[in-house]
Write an enzyme that holds these catalytic residues in place. Structure first.
Site, PDB file in Angstrom:
ATOM      1  N   CYS A 131      77.490  97.037  -7.762  1.00 43.94           N
ATOM      2  CA  CYS A 131      78.477  96.208  -7.068  1.00 43.94           C
ATOM      3  C   CYS A 131      78.773  94.943  -7.871  1.00 43.94           C
ATOM      4  CB  CYS A 131      77.948  95.859  -5.683  1.00 43.94           C
ATOM      5  SG  CYS A 131      79.041  94.779  -4.753  1.00 43.94           S
ATOM      6  N   CYS A 134      79.225  91.821  -5.751  1.00 42.21           N
ATOM      7  CA  CYS A 134      77.968  91.229  -5.259  1.00 42.21           C
ATOM      8  C   CYS A 134      77.220  90.519  -6.385  1.00 42.21           C
ATOM      9  CB  CYS A 134      77.031  92.299  -4.706  1.00 42.21           C
ATOM     10  SG  CYS A 134      77.782  93.560  -3.700  1.00 42.21           S
ATOM     11  N   ASP A 135      77.156  91.142  -7.554  1.00 42.60           N
ATOM     12  CA  ASP A 135      76.202  90.695  -8.571  1.00 42.60           C
ATOM     13  C   ASP A 135      76.830  90.126  -9.839  1.00 42.60           C
ATOM     14  OD1 ASP A 135      74.183  91.620  -6.925  1.00 42.60           O
ATOM     15  OD2 ASP A 135      74.173  93.616  -7.825  1.00 42.60           O
TER      16      ASP A 135
END
Ligand code: NAP
Length: 309
Positions: A131, A134-135
């Site tokens: 992701c 997300c990261d």
């Protein structure tokens, strides 16, 4: 008999739990094999509104569960093995136990498809991620070369997003044409920071010996030529697998297994509702899943009110 059984404790399931609990429906909420859902597998969540410094994915889900429990949701570790929605009341088999329910909210989520390499599993959360949203902004990836694997819309989107942080993004795809939509392909290939690596698969993520990602071993599927590429992160974007096997042949879904809502969050079976990533292959964000969980709870409440009036 349960008024509501919610299958799944990701953002969709726990938000549905919060709303149905506050409607005095005392929902039974089943965790499945991954309590807290996909978000618990990521580190800092920086795009969930209300947390300006970001919040640990696991902590966010623990908080959501507590909030739902505060109003009477009963969260139970359990997996649904079978479901019969052919007549009312619905019958679920949960770890061998028979449970009757007036309504069901399916919020079983989706899993990231994995390449399937041992080194990929070993280095998950240590540079291997599924992701970019997300990261991608984590310090470990900033100003470093990164690898994205895949050739669909997700891979193009992830690669484009990562160009904000990376020194360059290598898009490793097993064919020489991207499957993504035309506009995404054009945008991706026009980006000077994205370097496509065609006809190529990742055969190993390096280097488990160093306990972090230092590169990938690649193989050209046409020439069988092997090579290595230095990178600080590997973003795998080769599709998702919705967790909907249980409902195949019962609830309408598309050819990829995503449940197709009929109207709002209603499915083809009255009294069965759906929310989150098991029916959404477009947005797939924590906040959209939570929003759909809320919608499913409201639809469920209204259905029960009409049914029992
Ligand atoms: P996808 O369209 O199924 O693409 C998966 C990609 O991964 C394909 O290029 C596929 O290669 C490759 N792949 C699959 N298994 C692989 C493996 N084992 N090893 C290496 N490569 C592998 O998945 P997605 O990109 O996640 O998109 C899913 C759906 O969401 C699509 O309908 C997409 O349009 C939609 N979506 C839309 C947007 C948007 O509109 N902004 C954004 C994201 C997703 P092949 O091409 O060779 O099959």
């Amino acid at each position: 008999m349960e008024k509501v059984v919610i299958i799944g404790t990701g953002c969709a399931g726990l938000t549905a739990a919060l709303y149905t609990a506050r409607a005095n429906l005392q929902p039974l909420v089943l965790t499945g094999l991954q309590p807290g859902g996909l978000l618990t597998t990521t580190s800092i969540v920086e795009n969930y509104p209300g947390f300006p410094e970001g919040i640990d994915g696991y902590e966010l889900m623990v908080r959501m569960q507590k909030q739902a429990e505060r109003f009477g949701a009963r969260v139970q570790f359990g997996t649904v093995e079978a479901v019969d929605v052919s007549k009312q009341p619905f019958v679920l088999t949960i770890d061998g136990e028979r449970v009757e329910a007036e309504t069901i909210i399916i919020a079983s989520g989706a899993g990231h498809r994995h390449i399937g390499l041992a080194s990929e599993a070993e280095l998950e959360k240590k540079g291997v991620t599924y992701c970019a949203t997300c990261d991608g902004a984590l310090p470990m990836f900033r100003h470093k070369p990164l690898v994205v694997v895949g050739g669909g819309d997700s891979a193009c989107e992830e690669a484009t997003y990562l160009t904000r942080f990376a020194s360059e993004v290598y898009l490793v795809h097993r064919r020489d044409t991207l499957r993504a939509s035309k506009i995404m392909v054009e945008r991706t290939l026009a980006n000077p920071k994205i370097k496509p690596v065609w006809n190529t698969v990742v055969t190993e993520v390096l280097d488990p010996k160093h306990d972090k990602v230092t590169g990938v071993r690649l193989k050209n599927v046409q020439t069988n030529e092997e090579s290595t590429l230095d990178c600080a992160g590997v973003f795998v974007a080769i599709g998702h697998v919705p967790n909907t096997q249980l409902f195949k042949g019962i609830i309408d879904m598309d050819e990829n297994g995503y449940i197709i809502p009929k109207r709002g969050t209603e499915t083809n079976v009255p009294g069965v509702f759906v929310a989150g990533d098991c029916s959404d292959h477009v947005y797939r964000q924590a906040i959209t899943a939570a929003g759909l969980g809320c919608a499913a709870a409201i639809d469920t409440e209204r259905y029960l009110a009409a049914k029992n009036q």
